[in-house]
Design a protein around this motif. Structure first.
Motif, PDB file in Angstrom:
ATOM      1  N   SER A 154       0.816  -1.214   0.000  1.00 25.71           N
ATOM      2  CA  SER A 154       0.000   0.000   0.000  1.00 25.71           C
ATOM      3  C   SER A 154       0.848   1.262   0.000  1.00 25.71           C
ATOM      4  O   SER A 154       0.326   2.357  -0.188  1.00 25.71           O
ATOM      5  N   GLY A 155       2.153   1.117   0.257  1.00 24.06           N
ATOM      6  CA  GLY A 155       3.027   2.280   0.336  1.00 24.06           C
ATOM      7  C   GLY A 155       3.264   2.775   1.747  1.00 24.06           C
ATOM      8  O   GLY A 155       3.958   3.778   1.941  1.00 24.06           O
ATOM      9  N   ALA A 156       2.724   2.092   2.734  1.00 31.00           N
ATOM     10  CA  ALA A 156       2.883   2.502   4.128  1.00 31.00           C
ATOM     11  C   ALA A 156       4.036   1.735   4.778  1.00 31.00           C
ATOM     12  O   ALA A 156       4.414   0.659   4.313  1.00 31.00           O
ATOM     13  N   PRO A 157       4.615   2.271   5.866  1.00 29.99           N
ATOM     14  CA  PRO A 157       5.592   1.477   6.627  1.00 29.99           C
ATOM     15  C   PRO A 157       4.936   0.197   7.137  1.00 29.99           C
ATOM     16  O   PRO A 157       3.774   0.196   7.552  1.00 29.99           O
ATOM     17  N   GLY A 158       5.675  -0.917   7.070  1.00 23.35           N
ATOM     18  CA  GLY A 158       5.137  -2.198   7.527  1.00 23.35           C
ATOM     19  C   GLY A 158       5.219  -2.360   9.032  1.00 23.35           C
ATOM     20  O   GLY A 158       5.797  -1.535   9.749  1.00 23.35           O
ATOM     21  N   PRO A 189      11.020   5.781  -3.614  1.00 21.51           N
ATOM     22  CA  PRO A 189      10.048   6.129  -4.659  1.00 21.51           C
ATOM     23  C   PRO A 189       8.823   5.214  -4.670  1.00 21.51           C
ATOM     24  O   PRO A 189       7.704   5.686  -4.868  1.00 21.51           O
ATOM     25  N   ALA A 190       9.036   3.907  -4.464  1.00 26.86           N
ATOM     26  CA  ALA A 190       7.899   2.987  -4.487  1.00 26.86           C
ATOM     27  C   ALA A 190       6.894   3.323  -3.393  1.00 26.86           C
ATOM     28  O   ALA A 190       5.680   3.184  -3.586  1.00 26.86           O
ATOM     29  N   ASP A 191       7.379   3.772  -2.240  1.00 25.17           N
ATOM     30  CA  ASP A 191       6.470   4.146  -1.154  1.00 25.17           C
ATOM     31  C   ASP A 191       5.601   5.333  -1.568  1.00 25.17           C
ATOM     32  O   ASP A 191       4.420   5.402  -1.225  1.00 25.17           O
TER      33      ASP A 191
END
Length: 794
Positions: free
Chosen positions: A52-56, A548-550
């Motif tokens: 989702s682009g969030a920190p895991g 960038p992916a985040d």
């Protein structure tokens, strides 16, 4: 042999080209490429960084706290310091060594990164022999760069270390295990560079007229490199362009400087009552509630200090929490003013430091522009979390937490050019804005310049548009990037290119990503969806290390928009937007007649067009901002910011053009019922055929100009190209006759060739070549200065 003219002009050459990565899925086809998902081009999601682009849930990052004591020797132009670092290993890995950055080695001829560029003899025969005379000879240390005096552990035992150019590796006596911390000490010194002659981001400027120095102390202490889940140690050499990857932590810094110097620094000063005299300290206290910038150190006091130099020293103490870096400035030349601004109930002190050379501009604008920047960025990202924000006039443009260095000097008579004023306002917004990107949303600048410069330039553009609806922004509007996009393909590179390998650095790392985000906001997603997703990115990655992916994933996740086609084209490729309106077929419906062949085209007449809706820089964002009743521009709310140029530039020139048109008629192939005949009789059908000549898929925006003088703008989303990425045709029904058609009327898509955007064809507007005077000092008043020649005078 040709004779060579010897002179002292400095040569700078860069000949780097890169080619776009081939990321097409089906390169032999006219479809199935540009709208496919990025897939394996992006890194695989994991427990540290989610899809989702969030920190895991397993995200981690390191931390480094610094205790620093240093002394500035003005006479020797030297810094000596010692730091105690507490480094926390929050990673799941055991570490056997640590990497630190020694950025001042950039000025050393022994330990610099030694990234060289090719050069050739210029056609005019002018060359700077200083840059060539020592090539091929054994190097003699020029005395610059960091000199390490000690590296010890907490008990004082020596730690082994190795200096590799601009990096230093400290070898640990035992593994630093996950969850552990280590305390170590580093002593160092370096000779401060004359940044006006030697370059670099920090150093000193010497003023021959009054015999004083202005010090900007940046990248000045050995700093921990980032150790991350996606890269390990970021220890790429510092070559001068690609900036930094840094670790968050707390700072406690003591700076001993000449007693008459004024110091500005990252964080809050802990001892103003000791370093300021009683009058100045009383002003500081009064400034806490001032509605206008209040001078803590006045112009008269600064000019007096320039003449009567102190021989003793004072120690200034600053603290800063949860910052990634620490920078400071020191000079007896400074005027210092301050006022607060309030963001969500929290007071932030906005402060400016500047010499008499900049007084006429900085006194009026700087601190108010700081406050405006914090308010604007907080609206579009997160509330500004720090207690202080500072702008320092240093003929510069560089950013650090809570403090930045900018330019903007007047003529000796106090006047200035409009270019200098606007440039100063723009650079203050830009550098103060860097507090958000990358000081808080802490991307890796050495690898991806666009993640801080591009995102920040975009927010700078938004902030400029809210400062003054007619502010001439250079970067952000789509039309402003066209000249860059027109360059030959071998002179372009993807935005995703590494910082050190970019050829056209300003357009590629600043302007193109900022323009892309503006296109997303205004033309593709709409303001509401975009603003929500962009704020979510800032919220998710505040005080963390995004990639960038985040960013890409968060923008899609929070908006519900599939944007892979846009990242693929705008960020990973070098295709450009050139959408051509190839042909128009126009028909009028005869709903009463029996089906019959098409009538002959009827000759049209001449019609005079209204002037364009936009002046030279009046783009779609400015138009929408004027229409938004919730937006109140700063120059409307605070009329003290309306200077000579605000009044000078309000007139606009009319513009007219003429053209011919043709029409034809069409009969339905099936008889209509009475209701349909009444509805459709006399209406018009228009078949438009488009070609994607530039390769970049973008929305198609059509302006219909009707015979009755009205207009209608219609937008076709970029997905119209998904089944044929090169051509498409589309038929439109209108109740009124169309006299002309224009594609991309507000210049929203960075279309590089407007000559094929109109029907009937309208010639592209010519360009007027404008030049400005060469400047000796960055930010010194430049260009035409009508303030010196009021109306009626010569």
């Amino acid at each position: 042999m040709k004779k060579l003219l010897i002179c002292t002009s400095l040569l700078a050459g860069l000949s780097i080209s890169s080619r776009a990565q081939n990321i097409q899925n089906n390169p032999g086809s006219n479809h199935g490429n540009k709208f496919e998902q990025l897939g394996t081009i992006l890194p695989t999601p994991n427990s540290y960084r989610t899809a989702s682009g969030a920190p895991g849930n397993a995200y981690w990052q390191q931390r480094a706290d610094y205790e620093i004591r240093c002394t500035l020797d003005e006479q020797q132009t030297k810094i000596t310091g010692i730091e105690t670092v507490t480094y926390y290993n929050n990673s799941p890995d055991a570490l056997s060594y640590l990497w630190l950055q020694l950025d001042e080695n950039q000025h050393s001829n022994i330990n610099n990164a030694n990234y060289q560029s090719g050069s050739t003899l210029p056609a005019d025969g002018q060359v700077d022999l200083r840059t060539l005379e020592k090539m091929g000879e054994p190097l003699t240390d020029n005395g610059f760069g960091v000199k390490i005096s000690q590296v010890t552990d907490a008990s004082g035992q020596k730690l082994a270390y190795t200096v590799n150019k601009t990096m230093m590796r400290i070898e640990l006596k035992q593994f630093l295990k996950p969850g552990e911390k280590i305390i170590f000490n580093v002593g160092w010194s370096y000779k401060i560079a004359d940044r006006m002659r030697q370059g670099g981001r920090g150093g000193y400027e010497y003023f021959e007229g009054d015999g004083n120095y202005l010090f900007t102390i940046t990248q000045w202490y050995p700093r921990l490199c980032v150790y991350s889940d996606f890269q390990g140690w970021q220890n790429h050499q510092f070559a001068g362009r690609g900036e930094f990857a840094l670790v968050f932590g707390n700072f406690n810094v003591q700076m001993t400087v000449p007693a008459d110097h004024v110091v500005g620094a990252t964080g809050e000063c802990q001892n103003y009552s000791q370093v300021l005299d009683a009058t100045q300290y009383a002003r500081w206290q009064k400034a806490q509630s001032s509605k206008e910038p209040l001078e803590i150190v006045t112009l008269a006091e600064a000019q007096k200090a320039e003449v009567k130099k102190a021989g003793n020293t004072k120690t200034w103490i600053f603290k800063a929490e949860n910052v990634r870096d620490f920078a400071w400035t020191s000079s007896r030349k400074y005027v210092w003013d301050a006022m607060p601004t309030v963001i969500e109930g929290k007071k932030i002190m906005c402060m400016s430091f500047y010499g008499k050379e900049a007084y006429g501009l900085y006194r009026r604008y700087s601190t108010k522009v700081i406050a405006h920047t914090l308010q604007s960025y907080s609206k579009f990202t997160i509330p500004y979390p720090y207690p202080v924000a500072q702008s320092v006039e240093a003929a510069n443009g560089m950013e650090y937490p809570m403090i930045c260095f900018n330019y903007g000097r007047t003529e000796k008579d106090g006047t200035y050019s409009e270019a200098t004023k606007n440039g100063m306002i723009g650079v203050i917004i830009h550098e103060v804005g860097h507090n958000f990107f990358p000081m808080i949303v802490n991307s890796d600048e050495r690898q991806w310049t666009w993640m801080d410069e591009g995102l920040n330039t975009f927010c700078q553009y938004l902030t400029e548009t809210l400062f003054d609806n007619q502010f001439p922004s250079r970067r952000g509007p789509a039309w402003a990037i066209v000249d860059y996009m027109k360059l030959p393909k071998d002179e372009l590179e993807p935005i995703m290119t590494n910082s050190e390998n970019i050829n056209q650095f300003g357009p590629n790392a600043y302007a193109k990503p900022a323009t892309g985000l503006n296109i997303l906001r205004e033309t593709i997603m709409g303001r509401e969806l975009f603003d929500y997703a962009f704020k979510e990115y800032a919220r998710r990655w505040a005080f963390r290390h995004p990639t960038p992916a985040d960013f890409f994933r968060t923008m899609e996740d929070a908006s519900g928009e599939d944007l892979d086609w846009f990242w693929r084209g705008w960020f990973y490729g070098t295709d450009v937007c050139d959408i051509a309106l190839d042909s128009v077929k126009a028909f009028q419906i005869d709903a009463h007649a029996v089906p019959q062949p098409l009538a002959k085209a009827e000759a049209g007449g001449l019609r005079q067009l209204d002037r364009p809706l936009l002046p030279g820089f009046d783009d779609i964002s400015a138009i929408r901002n004027r229409a938004d009743t919730s937006i109140h521009f700063l120059t409307d709310r605070d009329t003290s910011l309306r200077d000579f140029y605000w009044r000078y530039g309000r007139n606009q020139e009319p513009y007219n053009t003429r053209f011919t048109y043709t029409t034809a008629s069409i009969t339905p192939t099936e008889q209509l019922d009475e209701a349909a005949r009444k509805k459709f009789h006399g209406q018009y059908l228009y078949e438009l055929v488009f070609t994607n000549k530039g390769g970049l898929v973008m929305p198609v925006i059509i302006e219909w100009n009707f015979a009755d003088g009205t207009k209608q703008v219609e937008k076709i989303p970029a997905q119209i190209w998904r089944q044929n990425e090169q051509h498409f045709g589309k038929t439109f029904l209108h109740a009124k006759e169309v006299k002309s058609i224009r594609i991309d009327p507000f210049r929203e898509t960075a279309d590089i060739d407007e000559s094929n955007n109109s029907w009937p064809q309208v010639a592209a507007m010519g360009k007027f070549k404008a030049f400005k005077a060469k400047q000796a000092t960055r930010g010194q008043s430049e260009g035409p200065n009508p303030m010196q020649y009021p109306a009626g005078k010569k």
